[in-house]
Motif scaffolding. Structure first.
Motif, PDB file in Angstrom:
ATOM      1  N   PRO A  80      10.214   9.157   3.385  1.00 14.25           N
ATOM      2  CA  PRO A  80      10.458   7.769   2.972  1.00 14.25           C
ATOM      3  C   PRO A  80      10.058   6.793   4.065  1.00 14.25           C
ATOM      4  O   PRO A  80      10.097   7.114   5.254  1.00 14.25           O
ATOM      5  CB  PRO A  80      11.972   7.735   2.734  1.00 14.25           C
ATOM      6  CG  PRO A  80      12.518   8.859   3.565  1.00 14.25           C
ATOM      7  CD  PRO A  80      11.464   9.921   3.557  1.00 14.25           C
ATOM      8  N   MET A  81       9.652   5.599   3.662  1.00 11.68           N
ATOM      9  CA  MET A  81       9.233   4.583   4.622  1.00 11.68           C
ATOM     10  C   MET A  81      10.348   3.569   4.827  1.00 11.68           C
ATOM     11  O   MET A  81      10.911   3.044   3.863  1.00 11.68           O
ATOM     12  CB  MET A  81       7.972   3.852   4.137  1.00 11.68           C
ATOM     13  CG  MET A  81       7.485   2.791   5.121  1.00 11.68           C
ATOM     14  SD  MET A  81       6.049   1.848   4.559  1.00 11.68           S
ATOM     15  CE  MET A  81       6.777   0.838   3.282  1.00 11.68           C
ATOM     16  N   ILE A  82      10.679   3.326   6.084  1.00  6.77           N
ATOM     17  CA  ILE A  82      11.620   2.263   6.441  1.00  6.77           C
ATOM     18  C   ILE A  82      10.822   1.223   7.220  1.00  6.77           C
ATOM     19  O   ILE A  82      10.322   1.506   8.314  1.00  6.77           O
ATOM     20  CB  ILE A  82      12.791   2.796   7.278  1.00  6.77           C
ATOM     21  CG1 ILE A  82      13.549   3.876   6.495  1.00  6.77           C
ATOM     22  CG2 ILE A  82      13.725   1.670   7.676  1.00  6.77           C
ATOM     23  CD1 ILE A  82      14.653   4.547   7.281  1.00  6.77           C
ATOM     24  N   MET A 133       0.806  -1.213   0.000  1.00  4.90           N
ATOM     25  CA  MET A 133       0.000   0.000   0.000  1.00  4.90           C
ATOM     26  C   MET A 133       0.845   1.272   0.000  1.00  4.90           C
ATOM     27  O   MET A 133       0.299   2.371  -0.135  1.00  4.90           O
ATOM     28  CB  MET A 133      -0.914   0.008   1.223  1.00  4.90           C
ATOM     29  CG  MET A 133      -2.040  -1.013   1.167  1.00  4.90           C
ATOM     30  SD  MET A 133      -3.138  -0.758  -0.251  1.00  4.90           S
ATOM     31  CE  MET A 133      -3.802   0.863   0.121  1.00  4.90           C
ATOM     32  N   ASP A 134       2.164   1.148   0.148  1.00  5.04           N
ATOM     33  CA  ASP A 134       3.006   2.341   0.224  1.00  5.04           C
ATOM     34  C   ASP A 134       2.872   3.190  -1.033  1.00  5.04           C
ATOM     35  O   ASP A 134       2.793   4.423  -0.959  1.00  5.04           O
ATOM     36  CB  ASP A 134       4.466   1.933   0.435  1.00  5.04           C
ATOM     37  CG  ASP A 134       5.389   3.140   0.574  1.00  5.04           C
ATOM     38  OD1 ASP A 134       5.168   3.930   1.507  1.00  5.04           O
ATOM     39  OD2 ASP A 134       6.303   3.289  -0.249  1.00  5.04           O
ATOM     40  N   ARG A 135       2.822   2.546  -2.192  1.00  8.94           N
ATOM     41  CA  ARG A 135       2.701   3.299  -3.438  1.00  8.94           C
ATOM     42  C   ARG A 135       1.378   4.061  -3.492  1.00  8.94           C
ATOM     43  O   ARG A 135       1.324   5.217  -3.905  1.00  8.94           O
ATOM     44  CB  ARG A 135       2.806   2.330  -4.625  1.00  8.94           C
ATOM     45  CG  ARG A 135       2.820   3.014  -5.979  1.00  8.94           C
ATOM     46  CD  ARG A 135       3.153   2.035  -7.076  1.00  8.94           C
ATOM     47  NE  ARG A 135       2.384   0.805  -6.933  1.00  8.94           N
ATOM     48  CZ  ARG A 135       2.461  -0.211  -7.788  1.00  8.94           C
ATOM     49  NH1 ARG A 135       3.292  -0.145  -8.808  1.00  8.94           N
ATOM     50  NH2 ARG A 135       1.740  -1.290  -7.617  1.00  8.94           N
ATOM     51  N   GLY A 182      -0.264  11.495   0.177  1.00  9.62           N
ATOM     52  CA  GLY A 182       0.592  12.284   1.054  1.00  9.62           C
ATOM     53  C   GLY A 182       1.103  11.558   2.273  1.00  9.62           C
ATOM     54  O   GLY A 182       1.763  12.159   3.123  1.00  9.62           O
ATOM     55  N   LEU A 183       0.815  10.254   2.409  1.00  8.72           N
ATOM     56  CA  LEU A 183       1.305   9.462   3.537  1.00  8.72           C
ATOM     57  C   LEU A 183       2.225   8.377   3.002  1.00  8.72           C
ATOM     58  O   LEU A 183       2.526   8.324   1.816  1.00  8.72           O
ATOM     59  CB  LEU A 183       0.131   8.849   4.311  1.00  8.72           C
ATOM     60  CG  LEU A 183      -0.846   9.842   4.949  1.00  8.72           C
ATOM     61  CD1 LEU A 183      -2.046   9.104   5.545  1.00  8.72           C
ATOM     62  CD2 LEU A 183      -0.163  10.660   6.031  1.00  8.72           C
ATOM     63  N   HIS A 184       2.691   7.492   3.892  1.00  8.61           N
ATOM     64  CA  HIS A 184       3.444   6.335   3.411  1.00  8.61           C
ATOM     65  C   HIS A 184       2.851   5.062   4.004  1.00  8.61           C
ATOM     66  O   HIS A 184       1.920   5.106   4.824  1.00  8.61           O
ATOM     67  CB  HIS A 184       4.944   6.446   3.709  1.00  8.61           C
ATOM     68  CG  HIS A 184       5.284   6.694   5.147  1.00  8.61           C
ATOM     69  ND1 HIS A 184       4.918   5.853   6.158  1.00  8.61           N
ATOM     70  CD2 HIS A 184       5.990   7.693   5.735  1.00  8.61           C
ATOM     71  CE1 HIS A 184       5.378   6.301   7.311  1.00  8.61           C
ATOM     72  NE2 HIS A 184       6.021   7.429   7.090  1.00  8.61           N
ATOM     73  N   GLY A 185       3.371   3.940   3.552  1.00  3.87           N
ATOM     74  CA  GLY A 185       2.775   2.659   3.911  1.00  3.87           C
ATOM     75  C   GLY A 185       2.703   2.399   5.399  1.00  3.87           C
ATOM     76  O   GLY A 185       1.861   1.620   5.856  1.00  3.87           O
TER      77      GLY A 185
END
Length: 737
Positions: A528-530, A416-418, A424-427
């Motif tokens: 960015p999502m880690i 769902m990150d994409r 405007g959010l990340h996964g």
């Protein structure tokens, strides 16, 4: 298959150079006193180490769930009986990668371990759970805990997986490196629990461990004033050393910095001194700890030279595929919601028959009158109408727990990150949203793992749009009554597809609303999502059972308190004042006149003009109004209304299907009305607990109430508008209203 050797506790050598004989005698005396006292154990570990599985294995069902004082992070405590009669109380701290307090979860863990917890919960022993497969990644947190001045035990969990992957760990050498008891465990199978309990008792009598690496002289001298300041503030010398090193990399102000005189100034002085001496203060702690970790791992861990692609990697090639991944996710959700109908139906029928038989048996032994009506119609009719849905809620929670514990939920967030980036959010924000499928309250609390305040607040504002288990009784009642069980695909009926549609509608709406917030009130860059993708694991049946049992217990507690109380109040409002009715009228007409003349009927008729544009009558209107306390109350209110004065033999679904307008003779409930009502409940925020949590998580005080009011208002407007579009649009297209 070769038999595995039993796992046993391994202890460090006796510290003869640190504890004099007199001290040992005192410790033995303390140990004897512990037999009659409660040993407090705090469990901490990185996410995905099996920490919660180990906690469940230790405590079983002897747990209690609450919140940490002043915050809404879930607090789970349990009791454990040791092998020799000792009693432990165990606190499961939030999963943390470090004590750096980068998120509110880590802040809670740090405050407990530094004795700053407002509940004054002081652990006697800290149990650190590490993943034997990823030892180097877990030792950072372990190295920090070792310096807190508290006895420590390390659970080397998933030891079987490490051996299966050819990873050899020299446990005696690891004990020598850490100087604490180490117990290899396999939490999902309950292996190593008894040695672990004995190790906890032993550790409580040992001196606490110390820092396992040496600071460079320039660093030690630069930190000395800061360490002294922290010691004067009440920390032990060891804990002050850990805290001094940690504070060098703190990116934001922490509340306790303002409470200790000169602490903020000492931190800045230490940073300036270190920079002058050529160090980078914000990287110093990680460089020192990882240098020590690298040395420990080199001495204690050996891996096979050729690392084959493991099973998790092979599965991820399919599950994380750009096309197949989302399709698999939708397929899994369809299976979940179809199972809610297919598997639960026999159990629901059985509970319905049982409640009806109990109500009838109790009623047969009571004289006709108001008391009998209260018990049969108010209690059994109201509460029983909700209890019928317990099997569906249990199945939903079982699936969600299975997906979480197996490691799939992290993959769903990755997929769902994409999509999340487009709003405007990340996964990482999708994990709390997925938790919202079970309940919005833990979903809102799960946002505490999101570092950025604007991202966190935007996620809080949309989590309640995810269809929680409290909506399930409403969906199930209306779908079961007005949606046929027509087969669409093998294993998927129209009922299951409708349920899936309600959940997807809430999810899509949450993404759209999040995009609006992130482009207006909470505008900010996309970070960015880690995210760690844990290996796939087969969850233990016991851990699964405990998680589902806890949630079912909370549902039953709610049914036995809030819903029971409201059912009794609603019965009284539907019964009084008594209306004089012509006895020559048919029974159905007499019941209708009585209800219309009651307090509930008068309130309902006052509400009716507001809900009539949606196709609802006064009974639906008053049920909606009552359910603002909790969504499930809609079903219990309908059960009370249609039970008062009636024979109460027909199921509630049958009564809804046959309900007619006494004036026109038209059906009150139609498929179009049912769809509009479900859409209303998809969007409406009807949960006092969620409002309270939003107030606290959004900042508390006036700020928290501001965001909670915005959340409640936009969801109510959205619910009313969407329900009106469904009803008016359906009628315009020729569907019967």
């Amino acid at each position: 298959m070769t038999a595995r050797p039993p796992v046993t506790a391994m202890l460090p050598p006796a510290p003869t150079d640190q504890v004099p004989e007199s001290g040992r005698a005192g410790l033995s005396e303390a140990s004897r006193e512990h037999r009659d006292t409660l040993l407090r154990v705090a469990i901490i570990g990185n996410p995905n180490t099996g920490k919660t599985t180990l906690f469940n294995a230790l405590t079983g069902l002897r747990q209690r769930v609450g919140n940490f004082a002043g915050v809404t992070v879930e607090r789970v405590e349990g009791s454990v009986k040791g092998p020799d009669g000792h009693r432990f109380t165990v606190l499961d701290l939030p999963g943390s990668y470090s004590l750096s307090a980068g998120s509110p979860d880590e802040q809670v863990a740090l405050e407990v371990l530094l004795h700053r917890d407002s509940d004054r919960w002081t652990p006697d022993v800290v149990l650190v759970v590490v993943d034997a497969v990823h030892l180097e990644r877990n030792l950072f947190l372990t190295s920090q805990v070792l310096e807190l001045g508290i006895p420590v035990v390390v659970a080397l969990n998933q030891y079987d997986v490490a051996k299966d992957e050819g990873i050899a760990i020299d446990v005696p050498e690891l004990i020598h490196a850490l100087d604490v008891p180490i117990v290899p465990t396999v939490a999902k199978r309950g292996e190593g629990l008894d040695p672990l309990k004995r190790a906890l008792l032993t550790a409580a009598t040992l001196p606490p461990p110390q820092r396992r690496f040496t600071l460079p002289p320039d660093v030690r001298d630069a930190l000395e004033p800061l360490t002294t300041c922290l010691t004067d503030a009440g920390l032990t010398r060891s804990a002050a050393g850990m805290e001094a090193l940690r504070l060098l990399s703190v990116q934001k102000s922490e509340a306790h910095l303002a409470t200790v005189p000169r602490l903020q100034a000492e931190v800045q002085d230490a940073i300036a001194t270190l920079r002058h001496r050529g160090f980078q203060p914000n990287r110093l702690e990680s460089e020192l700890r990882y240098a020590w970790i690298a040395d420990v791992v080199e001495r204690t861990v050996s891996r096979p030279r050729s690392i084959k692609q493991n099973l998790s990697d092979r599965i991820d090639r399919v599950v994380l595929h750009r096309v197949l991944g989302p399709l698999i996710f939708l397929l899994l959700m369809a299976i979940v919601f179809q199972s809610v109908f297919s598997w639960a139906a026999p159990l629901m029928d059985g509970i319905e028959v049982l409640i009806g038989a109990m109500g009838g048996a109790v009623g047969d032994r009571m004289a006709d009158g108001d008391l009998k009506s209260l018990v049969v119609d108010g209690v059994f009719g109201g509460v029983g109408a909700v209890l019928v849905f317990l099997p569906q809620i249990a199945i939903l929670f079982a699936f969600i727990t299975l997906l979480e514990h197996s490691g799939y939920m992290a993959r769903a967030a990755f997929l769902m990150d994409r999509v999340m980036r487009t709003v405007g959010l990340h996964g990482k924000s999708f994990i709390p949203m997925l938790s919202g499928y079970a309940c919005a309250v833990p979903g809102v609390m799960a946002t505490r793992t999101i570092e950025d305040p604007k991202d966190r607040l935007a996620t809080i504002m949309v989590v309640p749009l995810m269809s929680c288990s409290a909506r399930l009784p409403v969906y199930t009642l209306l779908i079961g009554a007005f949606v046929p069980a027509t087969s669409l695909l093998p294993g998927l009926t129209l009922q299951g597809a409708t349920m899936l549609g309600m959940y997807l509608l809430g999810t899509v709406a949450a993404l759209v609303v999040a995009a609006i917030f992130k482009r207006t009130l909470l505008k900010g860059p996309v970070r960015p999502m880690i995210l760690e993708l844990p290996p796939y694991r087969l969850p233990s049946a016991w851990s699964l059972l405990v998680s589902v049992a806890q949630r079912c217990q909370l549902f039953l507690r709610r049914a036995g308190t809030v819903i029971l109380a409201l059912s009794i109040v609603l019965w009284a409002m539907a019964t009084y004042p008594r209306t004089i009715v012509d006895p020559s009228l048919p029974e159905g007409a007499r019941q209708e006149r009585q209800l219309e003349g009651s307090v509930l009927g008068q309130i309902g008729h006052a509400i009716e003009p507001m809900v009539r544009p949606l196709g609802y009558d006064w009974k639906i209107g008053v049920s909606i109004a009552a359910s603002f306390a909790a969504r499930e109350v809609f079903v219990s209110t309908m059960g009370t209304i249609y039970g008062v004065g009636g024979e109460n033999e027909a199921a509630l679904t049958d009564k809804l299907q046959t309900e007619t307008n006494p004036t026109t003779g038209a059906r009150v409930y139609t498929p179009l009305v049912a769809i509009g009502l479900m859409v209303f409940y998809v969007f409406a925020l009807m949960c006092i607990s969620t409002v309270a949590v939003t107030v606290r998580e959004a900042g508390g005080g006036a700020l928290g109430w501001k965001w909670a009011s915005i959340q409640f208002a936009y969801m109510l407007v959205l619910a009313y508008g969407a329900a009106w579009i469904v009803y008016a649009g359906g009628r315009a297209l020729g569907f019967a209203g």
